[in-house]
Design a protein around this motif. Sequence first.
Motif, PDB file in Angstrom:
ATOM      1  N   ALA A 119       0.829  -1.212   0.000  1.00  0.00           N
ATOM      2  CA  ALA A 119       0.000   0.000   0.000  1.00  0.00           C
ATOM      3  C   ALA A 119       0.861   1.260   0.000  1.00  0.00           C
ATOM      4  O   ALA A 119       0.593   2.212  -0.740  1.00  0.00           O
ATOM      5  CB  ALA A 119      -0.926  -0.014   1.219  1.00  0.00           C
TER       6      ALA A 119
ATOM      7  N   GLU B  11       2.623   1.661  -3.487  1.00  0.00           N
ATOM      8  CA  GLU B  11       1.731   2.007  -4.611  1.00  0.00           C
ATOM      9  C   GLU B  11       1.308   3.473  -4.586  1.00  0.00           C
ATOM     10  O   GLU B  11       1.129   4.082  -5.643  1.00  0.00           O
ATOM     11  CB  GLU B  11       0.493   1.107  -4.573  1.00  0.00           C
ATOM     12  CG  GLU B  11       0.794  -0.335  -4.960  1.00  0.00           C
ATOM     13  CD  GLU B  11      -0.396  -1.241  -4.716  1.00  0.00           C
ATOM     14  OE1 GLU B  11      -0.260  -2.458  -4.962  1.00  0.00           O
ATOM     15  OE2 GLU B  11      -1.461  -0.749  -4.266  1.00  0.00           O
ATOM     16  N   ASP B  12       1.146   4.048  -3.417  1.00  0.00           N
ATOM     17  CA  ASP B  12       0.661   5.434  -3.347  1.00  0.00           C
ATOM     18  C   ASP B  12       1.370   6.197  -2.227  1.00  0.00           C
ATOM     19  O   ASP B  12       0.748   6.581  -1.231  1.00  0.00           O
ATOM     20  CB  ASP B  12      -0.853   5.446  -3.119  1.00  0.00           C
ATOM     21  CG  ASP B  12      -1.474   6.797  -3.410  1.00  0.00           C
ATOM     22  OD1 ASP B  12      -2.698   6.935  -3.266  1.00  0.00           O
ATOM     23  OD2 ASP B  12      -0.718   7.745  -3.751  1.00  0.00           O
TER      24      ASP B  12
ATOM     25  N   ALA C  51       2.459   9.231  -2.155  1.00  0.00           N
ATOM     26  CA  ALA C  51       2.005  10.617  -2.022  1.00  0.00           C
ATOM     27  C   ALA C  51       0.797  10.722  -1.098  1.00  0.00           C
ATOM     28  O   ALA C  51       0.676  11.676  -0.317  1.00  0.00           O
ATOM     29  CB  ALA C  51       1.680  11.177  -3.397  1.00  0.00           C
ATOM     30  N   HIS C  52      -0.107   9.755  -1.181  1.00  0.00           N
ATOM     31  CA  HIS C  52      -1.313   9.770  -0.340  1.00  0.00           C
ATOM     32  C   HIS C  52      -0.938   9.694   1.143  1.00  0.00           C
ATOM     33  O   HIS C  52      -1.452  10.467   1.972  1.00  0.00           O
ATOM     34  CB  HIS C  52      -2.209   8.591  -0.716  1.00  0.00           C
ATOM     35  CG  HIS C  52      -3.358   8.376   0.219  1.00  0.00           C
ATOM     36  ND1 HIS C  52      -4.453   9.225   0.259  1.00  0.00           N
ATOM     37  CD2 HIS C  52      -3.575   7.412   1.169  1.00  0.00           C
ATOM     38  CE1 HIS C  52      -5.295   8.786   1.186  1.00  0.00           C
ATOM     39  NE2 HIS C  52      -4.785   7.695   1.746  1.00  0.00           N
TER      40      HIS C  52
ATOM     41  N   GLU D 235       0.813  12.837   2.479  1.00  0.00           N
ATOM     42  CA  GLU D 235      -0.133  13.900   2.820  1.00  0.00           C
ATOM     43  C   GLU D 235      -0.751  13.670   4.209  1.00  0.00           C
ATOM     44  O   GLU D 235      -0.912  14.605   4.991  1.00  0.00           O
ATOM     45  CB  GLU D 235      -1.233  13.963   1.765  1.00  0.00           C
ATOM     46  CG  GLU D 235      -2.258  15.068   2.027  1.00  0.00           C
ATOM     47  CD  GLU D 235      -3.365  15.064   0.984  1.00  0.00           C
ATOM     48  OE1 GLU D 235      -3.293  14.231   0.043  1.00  0.00           O
ATOM     49  OE2 GLU D 235      -4.308  15.863   1.123  1.00  0.00           O
TER      50      GLU D 235
ATOM     51  N   SER E 150      -5.868   4.470   7.389  1.00  0.00           N
ATOM     52  CA  SER E 150      -5.732   4.657   5.944  1.00  0.00           C
ATOM     53  C   SER E 150      -5.077   3.444   5.289  1.00  0.00           C
ATOM     54  O   SER E 150      -5.477   3.026   4.195  1.00  0.00           O
ATOM     55  CB  SER E 150      -4.899   5.919   5.673  1.00  0.00           C
ATOM     56  OG  SER E 150      -4.803   6.154   4.296  1.00  0.00           O
TER      57      SER E 150
ATOM     58  N   LYS F 262      -6.561   0.916   2.237  1.00  0.00           N
ATOM     59  CA  LYS F 262      -5.845   0.679   0.986  1.00  0.00           C
ATOM     60  C   LYS F 262      -5.456  -0.784   0.794  1.00  0.00           C
ATOM     61  O   LYS F 262      -5.444  -1.292  -0.327  1.00  0.00           O
ATOM     62  CB  LYS F 262      -4.574   1.537   0.960  1.00  0.00           C
ATOM     63  CG  LYS F 262      -4.820   3.028   0.799  1.00  0.00           C
ATOM     64  CD  LYS F 262      -5.229   3.374  -0.625  1.00  0.00           C
ATOM     65  CE  LYS F 262      -5.338   4.879  -0.814  1.00  0.00           C
ATOM     66  NZ  LYS F 262      -5.679   5.227  -2.212  1.00  0.00           N
TER      67      LYS F 262
END
Length: 464
Positions: A411, A414-415, A417-418, A421, A441, A445
Amino acid sequence: MKNRTKNITLTYGVNLLFVAMLIALALGLSALAPDGVFSVVFFFAVIFSLLPVVNYLHTIIDSFISPIRYNDLYVQTVDSILSIESFDEVLRATFDQILDLISVETGMLVFYYHDRDEFNIFYQKNRRRKIIRNARISKDNILFRVISGPDDVIVRGKLNPSIHFENSIVAELDRLGGEVAVPIYYHRMFLGLIVTGGQRRRFSPGEIRLLKIFASKIAILSVNRFFLDEIVRKRELEKEYELAARVQKKFLPPAGGVMGRFELRVYHETASLMIREFYDLFENDAVEDDIRVSAYRIKGNIAGTSILMPGVQSVLQSFARLGLSPAGVLARMKRIIRAKRLHAQDLVILHGSLRRSGEFIFSSFGYPAPFVYRPGKGIDRHRRQGRSVTQSLMIQPGDILLLCCDAYYRALAEDPAHFTEIIERNRELQLTKLRSTLVRSLAEKSGGGSSDRLLVMVRMEERP
């Protein structure tokens, strides 16, 4: 080390004194110029007469200043645990080594047997007036009644026989032939007693501490053995797994704390009754500036997981306290796995050392590499540096090191940036609250899944 140096110095001093006496005797005989045959016979008679005195002096020196170092005993104990298959043999061999180290000739191990609900004598060494082996000792024994915790060590020399209550304790110690009684506890569970005989001098605080450490290790090994016996004996899987989960959780360290300049927080969730994903955090008190961080699991066989994972933790800590680097620890671990023919269990592990400077030196076999969050720069995945098994990275004040299971790793990868933040919005919060926000979070995901979830967060704080 000081004791070892003193022992060697005194031993060689006695030897040199013996040689000096022989030289002086030889010079005296040559000055008197007696008959040659008489001189030889007299000279050898003196040598054979003095040798027992020299050996006696050596024995006295060893009894007061042991030539064995505590580190030597620790290494011997670790080697015996790794090489001896029998639990009983490990205890007997280690107990004998400890008695030799503290110059005590007699001793006894008394254990509580849960299946029979009674205390029995498990082992005794060099007892002249034998107490029957495996003899039952009443649960109402005065020694058991006065002990309420692991620190309640009974020393006969500190008791006053003129006081009726203490006289009863002295009488029971005399019956067992003991000078010191050290309780064996696992958390709040009383498991038995270590009883040692007397010595020519008082027990030092270091020797009492050694007996207490041995008692704590007996407790851990006893729990391991009890757990293994339950796995073999019981066939009702549900009850078996519930018991295993309770024992396993006792081996896990607290889910966070502050160690030096670092705040550590752990999220650990099991997907079933049995724990598959393990972790360990501890300050290596045997090496300066060393916090050890581990995450590991065994793929496949769930029974193998339940039995072997606490053993993996014990071996990791033992080798770390011997001063081995993370790569050295895992290399030794691999040799043990090969020797015990455990290839099929497929151990996946990451073991690292964290320094005050922020350097994290680690080695990994199959476990996901760590991430590092840096304020204003985001989350970066560690990239392997060369082909060396030893890897390293640096974190600065405010940075957060992230170790996680496969599901969370995918997770984050893969992301990033999310999740960057999320951390940026909440990085002023306490690390405990930030961990909870990040885990929610990550759960969304990564989905549900059937594997355990593990997230270890290490934040470097500003210098105090």
